[in-house]
Design a protein around this motif. Sequence first.
Motif, PDB file in Angstrom:
ATOM      1  N   ASP A  82       0.811  -1.221   0.000  1.00 43.50           N
ATOM      2  CA  ASP A  82       0.000   0.000   0.000  1.00 43.50           C
ATOM      3  C   ASP A  82       0.847   1.275   0.000  1.00 43.50           C
ATOM      4  O   ASP A  82       0.361   2.347   0.319  1.00 43.50           O
ATOM      5  CB  ASP A  82      -0.949   0.004   1.202  1.00 43.50           C
ATOM      6  CG  ASP A  82      -0.219  -0.007   2.531  1.00 43.50           C
ATOM      7  OD1 ASP A  82       0.990  -0.340   2.555  1.00 43.50           O
ATOM      8  OD2 ASP A  82      -0.849   0.313   3.552  1.00 43.50           O
ATOM      9  N   VAL A  83       2.102   1.160  -0.380  1.00 41.02           N
ATOM     10  CA  VAL A  83       3.023   2.299  -0.378  1.00 41.02           C
ATOM     11  C   VAL A  83       3.344   2.713  -1.818  1.00 41.02           C
ATOM     12  O   VAL A  83       3.749   1.877  -2.632  1.00 41.02           O
ATOM     13  CB  VAL A  83       4.327   1.961   0.382  1.00 41.02           C
ATOM     14  CG1 VAL A  83       5.308   3.109   0.317  1.00 41.02           C
ATOM     15  CG2 VAL A  83       4.011   1.593   1.830  1.00 41.02           C
ATOM     16  N   PHE A  84       3.144   3.992  -2.116  1.00 46.80           N
ATOM     17  CA  PHE A  84       3.509   4.562  -3.410  1.00 46.80           C
ATOM     18  C   PHE A  84       4.992   4.910  -3.361  1.00 46.80           C
ATOM     19  O   PHE A  84       5.447   5.546  -2.409  1.00 46.80           O
ATOM     20  CB  PHE A  84       2.699   5.834  -3.685  1.00 46.80           C
ATOM     21  CG  PHE A  84       1.229   5.595  -3.842  1.00 46.80           C
ATOM     22  CD1 PHE A  84       0.674   5.486  -5.111  1.00 46.80           C
ATOM     23  CD2 PHE A  84       0.404   5.481  -2.736  1.00 46.80           C
ATOM     24  CE1 PHE A  84      -0.689   5.266  -5.266  1.00 46.80           C
ATOM     25  CE2 PHE A  84      -0.959   5.261  -2.883  1.00 46.80           C
ATOM     26  CZ  PHE A  84      -1.503   5.152  -4.145  1.00 46.80           C
ATOM     27  N   VAL A  85       5.754   4.515  -4.375  1.00 47.00           N
ATOM     28  CA  VAL A  85       7.195   4.779  -4.404  1.00 47.00           C
ATOM     29  C   VAL A  85       7.499   5.685  -5.591  1.00 47.00           C
ATOM     30  O   VAL A  85       7.125   5.396  -6.732  1.00 47.00           O
ATOM     31  CB  VAL A  85       8.008   3.473  -4.498  1.00 47.00           C
ATOM     32  CG1 VAL A  85       9.503   3.778  -4.448  1.00 47.00           C
ATOM     33  CG2 VAL A  85       7.617   2.513  -3.386  1.00 47.00           C
ATOM     34  N   VAL A  86       8.171   6.795  -5.288  1.00 48.44           N
ATOM     35  CA  VAL A  86       8.451   7.841  -6.265  1.00 48.44           C
ATOM     36  C   VAL A  86       9.928   8.215  -6.161  1.00 48.44           C
ATOM     37  O   VAL A  86      10.477   8.286  -5.063  1.00 48.44           O
ATOM     38  CB  VAL A  86       7.576   9.083  -5.975  1.00 48.44           C
ATOM     39  CG1 VAL A  86       7.916  10.232  -6.886  1.00 48.44           C
ATOM     40  CG2 VAL A  86       6.105   8.734  -6.079  1.00 48.44           C
ATOM     41  N   GLU A  87      10.562   8.457  -7.301  1.00 48.87           N
ATOM     42  CA  GLU A  87      11.928   8.983  -7.293  1.00 48.87           C
ATOM     43  C   GLU A  87      11.844  10.483  -7.533  1.00 48.87           C
ATOM     44  O   GLU A  87      11.104  10.948  -8.381  1.00 48.87           O
ATOM     45  CB  GLU A  87      12.762   8.354  -8.402  1.00 48.87           C
ATOM     46  CG  GLU A  87      14.171   8.919  -8.432  1.00 48.87           C
ATOM     47  CD  GLU A  87      14.947   8.533  -9.675  1.00 48.87           C
ATOM     48  OE1 GLU A  87      16.179   8.473  -9.579  1.00 48.87           O
ATOM     49  OE2 GLU A  87      14.339   8.306 -10.738  1.00 48.87           O
ATOM     50  N   GLU A  88      12.604  11.237  -6.734  1.00 50.02           N
ATOM     51  CA  GLU A  88      12.676  12.669  -7.005  1.00 50.02           C
ATOM     52  C   GLU A  88      14.047  13.001  -7.575  1.00 50.02           C
ATOM     53  O   GLU A  88      15.052  12.427  -7.182  1.00 50.02           O
ATOM     54  CB  GLU A  88      12.369  13.499  -5.758  1.00 50.02           C
ATOM     55  CG  GLU A  88      13.326  13.330  -4.621  1.00 50.02           C
ATOM     56  CD  GLU A  88      13.062  14.301  -3.489  1.00 50.02           C
ATOM     57  OE1 GLU A  88      11.919  14.724  -3.285  1.00 50.02           O
ATOM     58  OE2 GLU A  88      14.024  14.639  -2.801  1.00 50.02           O
ATOM     59  N   ARG A  89      14.034  13.920  -8.548  1.00 51.47           N
ATOM     60  CA  ARG A  89      15.261  14.413  -9.181  1.00 51.47           C
ATOM     61  C   ARG A  89      15.277  15.916  -8.940  1.00 51.47           C
ATOM     62  O   ARG A  89      14.464  16.648  -9.497  1.00 51.47           O
ATOM     63  CB  ARG A  89      15.273  14.081 -10.667  1.00 51.47           C
ATOM     64  CG  ARG A  89      15.200  12.584 -10.914  1.00 51.47           C
ATOM     65  CD  ARG A  89      15.099  12.248 -12.366  1.00 51.47           C
ATOM     66  NE  ARG A  89      14.830  10.820 -12.531  1.00 51.47           N
ATOM     67  CZ  ARG A  89      14.505  10.257 -13.670  1.00 51.47           C
ATOM     68  NH1 ARG A  89      14.425  10.993 -14.777  1.00 51.47           N
ATOM     69  NH2 ARG A  89      14.264   8.971 -13.732  1.00 51.47           N
ATOM     70  N   VAL A  90      16.192  16.340  -8.096  1.00 45.61           N
ATOM     71  CA  VAL A  90      16.180  17.701  -7.564  1.00 45.61           C
ATOM     72  C   VAL A  90      17.445  18.440  -7.971  1.00 45.61           C
ATOM     73  O   VAL A  90      18.512  17.845  -8.118  1.00 45.61           O
ATOM     74  CB  VAL A  90      16.043  17.652  -6.025  1.00 45.61           C
ATOM     75  CG1 VAL A  90      16.100  19.026  -5.413  1.00 45.61           C
ATOM     76  CG2 VAL A  90      14.740  16.962  -5.637  1.00 45.61           C
ATOM     77  N   PHE A  91      17.326  19.749  -8.139  1.00 48.09           N
ATOM     78  CA  PHE A  91      18.468  20.588  -8.487  1.00 48.09           C
ATOM     79  C   PHE A  91      18.422  21.871  -7.663  1.00 48.09           C
ATOM     80  O   PHE A  91      17.369  22.280  -7.185  1.00 48.09           O
ATOM     81  CB  PHE A  91      18.466  20.907  -9.989  1.00 48.09           C
ATOM     82  CG  PHE A  91      17.145  21.423 -10.477  1.00 48.09           C
ATOM     83  CD1 PHE A  91      16.855  22.774 -10.443  1.00 48.09           C
ATOM     84  CD2 PHE A  91      16.169  20.550 -10.936  1.00 48.09           C
ATOM     85  CE1 PHE A  91      15.625  23.251 -10.873  1.00 48.09           C
ATOM     86  CE2 PHE A  91      14.941  21.022 -11.371  1.00 48.09           C
ATOM     87  CZ  PHE A  91      14.662  22.378 -11.335  1.00 48.09           C
ATOM     88  N   GLY A  92      19.588  22.491  -7.503  1.00 52.11           N
ATOM     89  CA  GLY A  92      19.695  23.765  -6.797  1.00 52.11           C
ATOM     90  C   GLY A  92      19.829  23.597  -5.298  1.00 52.11           C
ATOM     91  O   GLY A  92      19.663  22.524  -4.738  1.00 52.11           O
ATOM     92  N   GLY A  93      20.156  24.697  -4.637  1.00 49.51           N
ATOM     93  CA  GLY A  93      20.204  24.749  -3.178  1.00 49.51           C
ATOM     94  C   GLY A  93      21.091  23.703  -2.551  1.00 49.51           C
ATOM     95  O   GLY A  93      22.097  23.283  -3.113  1.00 49.51           O
TER      96      GLY A  93
END
Length: 134
Positions: A82-93
């Motif tokens: 019941d867990v949604f798994v998402v990859e985040e691709r982040v830039f800056g800071g």
Amino acid sequence: MPYAGDPVIALLFALAFASQVDVDCAPVLGKWTGTGHQPGFGTWDIDWRLDRCGASDHPIGTVRYPTLDCGGTLHWVGMENDVFVVEERVFGGTCAPRGLVRLRVAEDGQLDWSWYWSDGSLGATSVLTRATGD
């Protein structure tokens, strides 16, 4: 390029094949806000928007960490029960460029948000609340 033994990469491949079934995304779609908590680092604001879920070559949403001056895109990985798994691709800071996020819908409708480092260890947690007007 990650090394061959990277547990996050192994999880991504496993979930990619397991995520080809229809998924009810309604509980996680929309705008979400919260405060991230990372041991030894402190807290920061989280702004998420999930537009869809399911296998896609394109981002499924966006992420902003305004207090850290960074943001990026969200990419579908799959479901773990019941867990949604998402990859985040982040830039800056001062943000890490990539992370794996697990979202679990709580009984009260909020999202339990857990962010993981590339070695699979838990890096940060939050409870996200649906933004007003969404």
